[in-house]
Enzyme design. Structure first.
Site, PDB file in Angstrom:
ATOM      1  CD  GLU A  84       1.983  -1.345   7.119  1.00 29.97           C
ATOM      2  OE1 GLU A  84       1.942  -0.963   5.939  1.00 29.97           O
ATOM      3  OE2 GLU A  84       3.036  -1.650   7.713  1.00 29.97           O
TER       4      GLU A  84
ATOM      5  NE  ARG B 268      -3.138   7.078  -3.100  1.00 27.17           N
ATOM      6  CZ  ARG B 268      -2.916   6.086  -2.236  1.00 27.17           C
ATOM      7  NH1 ARG B 268      -2.981   4.839  -2.610  1.00 27.17           N
ATOM      8  NH2 ARG B 268      -2.603   6.359  -1.005  1.00 27.17           N
TER       9      ARG B 268
ATOM     10  CE  LYS C 278      -1.041   4.374   6.241  1.00 24.60           C
ATOM     11  NZ  LYS C 278      -1.531   3.084   6.732  1.00 24.60           N
TER      12      LYS C 278
HETATM   13  P1  ATP Z   1      -0.846   5.822   2.520  1.00 23.39           P
HETATM   14  O1  ATP Z   1      -0.561   5.808   1.053  1.00 23.39           O
HETATM   15  O2  ATP Z   1      -1.564   7.028   2.997  1.00 23.39           O
HETATM   16  O3  ATP Z   1       0.336   5.516   3.363  1.00 23.39           O
HETATM   17  P2  ATP Z   1      -1.738   3.139   2.557  1.00 23.39           P
HETATM   18  O4  ATP Z   1      -2.336   2.690   1.288  1.00 23.39           O
HETATM   19  O5  ATP Z   1      -0.372   2.698   2.834  1.00 23.39           O
HETATM   20  O6  ATP Z   1      -1.920   4.700   2.713  1.00 23.39           O
HETATM   21  P3  ATP Z   1      -3.220   1.374   4.188  1.00 23.39           P
HETATM   22  O7  ATP Z   1      -3.295   1.376   5.660  1.00 23.39           O
HETATM   23  O8  ATP Z   1      -2.518   0.271   3.509  1.00 23.39           O
HETATM   24  O9  ATP Z   1      -2.623   2.761   3.786  1.00 23.39           O
HETATM   25  O10 ATP Z   1      -4.660   1.566   3.563  1.00 23.39           O
HETATM   26  C1  ATP Z   1      -5.797   0.852   3.947  1.00 23.39           C
HETATM   27  C2  ATP Z   1      -6.791   0.899   2.826  1.00 23.39           C
HETATM   28  O11 ATP Z   1      -7.125   2.240   2.522  1.00 23.39           O
HETATM   29  C3  ATP Z   1      -6.227   0.278   1.568  1.00 23.39           C
HETATM   30  O12 ATP Z   1      -7.201  -0.573   1.017  1.00 23.39           O
HETATM   31  C4  ATP Z   1      -5.935   1.444   0.682  1.00 23.39           C
HETATM   32  O13 ATP Z   1      -6.111   1.114  -0.661  1.00 23.39           O
HETATM   33  C5  ATP Z   1      -6.969   2.470   1.139  1.00 23.39           C
HETATM   34  N1  ATP Z   1      -6.474   3.825   0.913  1.00 23.39           N
HETATM   35  C6  ATP Z   1      -5.327   4.363   1.366  1.00 23.39           C
HETATM   36  N2  ATP Z   1      -5.167   5.626   0.913  1.00 23.39           N
HETATM   37  C7  ATP Z   1      -6.251   5.900   0.154  1.00 23.39           C
HETATM   38  C8  ATP Z   1      -6.693   7.029  -0.608  1.00 23.39           C
HETATM   39  N3  ATP Z   1      -5.973   8.155  -0.676  1.00 23.39           N
HETATM   40  N4  ATP Z   1      -7.873   6.937  -1.270  1.00 23.39           N
HETATM   41  C9  ATP Z   1      -8.607   5.827  -1.209  1.00 23.39           C
HETATM   42  N5  ATP Z   1      -8.259   4.721  -0.517  1.00 23.39           N
HETATM   43  C10 ATP Z   1      -7.099   4.750   0.149  1.00 23.39           C
HETATM   44 MG    MG Z   2      -0.745   0.306   2.051  1.00 18.83          MG
END
Ligand code: ATP
Ligand code: MG
Length: 558
Positions: A40, A266, A276
């Site tokens: 995102e 994760r 984030k």
């Molecule tokens: P955050 O929790 O840091 O805000 P998010 O999941 O909201 O991250 P996205 O932009 O939706 O961030 O993530 C894009 C991809 O990266 C998704 O498929 C998500 O599952 C993966 N992702 C995000 N954080 C992690 C992590 N700590 N370890 C592994 N994969 C991750």
């Molecule tokens: Mg997300």
């Protein structure tokens, strides 16, 4: 496309996702594997995203398939093109290429809306007038079933009319939502008539002002996967409970393909935060100097700190892909960059906290140059000229007037080798009015010049040095971990910010060859650690150095 693609790369460790993909290709369920990395665009990528990128792009590469870069941009309020651009740059920097497969969920808004009307016509979605708070209250809990909304019984005709008027902008934000009509008594809360669309009179960074209703992530995500022909939709474990909903939409819509969702753990990294939201808080509250501050676990931050893409890819391989959440030790990431830089970083001498050393028997006004190899093992890295003269800088803590037990470096009466130069013997010190040592005096032995036959006379210590009249004075920033606790959690996590996460040295004296080092050049400063030329604050001839990592892990016993 053919069975020749259906092989795992032997270089890649197996994991359960790779096993599933290999089986699906073997059995003919899929001819080609299609994965996607779906950020995102509401922040910069971090090292957790790198785990997902390496997994998704790595699987596609090794099984001869493709990986899409898809911006999951369903929430216009928090998203920005600044983030989109940086995400692309970071994925490329990590070494992955999506080719022509760059997509935006917002490009599917038209199709997603048509399918929403389809569900309404099928009697499987309805417009609800409950407020967000009422919807929450009606949803029930893990132990109690939910309650049906009084608007749940609206006819398909009425719903279609209301949905179209929502889309036209007739209603204010929050006054209505479109919900899937599934089961308010389902044990899985995600199936209790989840919201599909909300009204939001907001301009979208990619779709502009075309829409005032926006799809929810759970509705947009799986359908976007289906539109793109994604075969394996890999996400993190918190989406496990959403999987039945992901599948419900696919089963109830005339989608062109049936992707499958798989979840993995994760990445959590010790001594830092990863969400984030928290990283944005550090930026907004001025605790760090932007998303690319070298202390941040963001990819732009790690890059500025001197981490290489190779080291991050090695790290992601080494930690593996599993299904149980855990904390990975920051020391593992640091060890990966040490290993990589040890093999590629030229060596240089840099005195970080200088003390003057005067070689009394070296002729005043004269000098010489030593040819010093840039790397102890890799000849291809070449050599450089290092000037020597009567006045040198040495590291302040390489001298002790009253040596503590076991001290092997310089103190009155003792000898050390000046790396790549001569053996010197300490003869005395200069002092200021307060009695502090302001300079150290020594004599050198011309017979001990490095490389000369017979110069191998052993002394206990070897220290680095820089010729004072030739030295480059440059700012050096020593970075350390962002937080001082192993697993920062809870709302008050900021109380554990490491107050010593940055130390600015303004007095460092570096060997002159470093003046020409370009941005992002990496070095091992002998006995100090790995350093890189900051890509933002350096100007030609005036580098600023960032410490990437020390030579050894100093946190092990803490
Ligand atoms: P955050 O929790 O840091 O805000 P998010 O999941 O909201 O991250 P996205 O932009 O939706 O961030 O993530 C894009 C991809 O990266 C998704 O498929 C998500 O599952 C993966 N992702 C995000 N954080 C992690 C992590 N700590 N370890 C592994 N994969 C991750
Ligand atoms: Mg997300």
């Amino acid at each position: 496309m053919s069975s020749s693609n259906e092989q795992t790369s032997p270089a890649q460790p197996a994991n359960f996702i790779r096993t599933i993909v290999a089986d699906d290709l073997q059995s003919g369920r899929h001819k080609t594997v299609v994965t996607r990395f779906p950020p995102e665009p509401n922040g910069y990528l971090h090292i957790g995203h790198a785990k997902s990128i390496c997994l998704n792009f790595g699987v596609a590469r090794d099984f001869g398939g493709r990986c899409h870069l898809r911006f999951d941009d369903t929430n216009p309020v928090k998203e920005d093109v600044e983030y989109t651009e940086s995400i692309k740059e970071s994925v490329r920097w990590l070494g992955f290429d999506w080719g022509e497969h760059q997509y935006y969920a917002s490009d599917y808004f038209g199709q997603l809306y048509e399918w929403a009307e389809y569900l309404v016509q099928q009697g499987k979605a309805y417009v609800d007038d409950l407020t967000a708070e009422e919807i929450r209250a009606y949803r029930g809990t893990l132990t109690e079933p939910g309650k049906e909304s009084p608007y749940r019984g609206r006819t398909p005709e009425e719903n279609l009319d209301l949905l179209r008027r929502m889309k036209k902008g007739e209603f204010p934000d929050g006054s209505k939502v479109l919900r899937a009509k599934i089961d308010m008594a389902s044990p899985n809360i995600n199936l209790r008539d989840p919201v599909m669309y909300r009204i939001l009179h907001a301009v979208h960074p990619h779709a502009g002002s075309a829409w005032c209703i926006y799809p929810m992530y759970d509705y947009a995500h799986g359908q976007s996967d289906a539109i793109e022909g994604v075969t394996h939709s890999v996400c993190t474990l918190e989406f496990e409970d959403h999987k039945p909903l992901y599948e419900w939409f696919l089963q109830n819509l005339p989608v062109p393909a049936t992707p499958r969702q798989y979840e993995f753990a994760r990445l959590n990294l010790t001594y830092t935060v990863m969400s984030k939201r928290k990283l944005l808080q550090l930026v907004q509250e001025g605790d760090v100097d932007g998303w690319d501050d070298p202390r941040m676990p963001t990819l732009v931050g790690l890059r500025r700190r001197g981490f290489t893409p190779e080291s991050i890819r090695t790290f992601c391989e080494r930690i593996g892909v599993g299904r149980s959440d855990s904390w990975i030790d920051m020391g593992i990431l640091e060890e990966c960059v040490r290993e990589d830089l040890n093999e590629r970083a030229p060596r240089a001498m840099a005195v970080l906290r200088p003390l003057k050393l005067v070689v009394d028997n070296y002729p005043e006004g004269e000098g010489e140059e030593f040819t010093v190899a840039n790397h102890p093992k890799i000849e291809a890295l070449g050599s450089r000229q290092v000037p020597f003269s009567r006045e040198l800088w040495i590291e302040a803590d390489d001298f002790q007037e009253v040596p503590e037990k076991g001290f092997k470096r310089l103190s009155p009466g003792t000898e050390v080798r000046l790396r790549a130069a001569y053996i010197v013997k300490c003869t005395g010190v200069d002092r200021d009015g307060a009695g502090n040592v302001t300079a150290v005096h020594c004599t050198y032995d011309p017979e001990t010049k490095s490389g000369l036959p017979g110069a191998e006379r052993k002394v206990k210590g070897v220290i680095h040095w820089v010729s004072a009249p030739h030295a480059l004075s440059a700012p050096v920033r020593l970075y350390d971990r962002l937080l001082s606790v192993v697993s920062p959690t809870g709302d008050d996590w900021k109380k554990d910010l490491n107050p010593d996460s940055i130390e600015l040295l303004t007095d460092a004296q570096l060997e002159p060859s470093l003046a020409q080092a370009p941005p992002e050049a990496v070095f091992q400063f002998e006995r100090q650690g790995y350093f890189c030329v900051d890509r933002k604050d350096s100007t030609p001839g005036r580098p600023v150095f960032n410490r990437t990592v020390t030579l050894r892990d100093s946190w092990v016993k803490k």
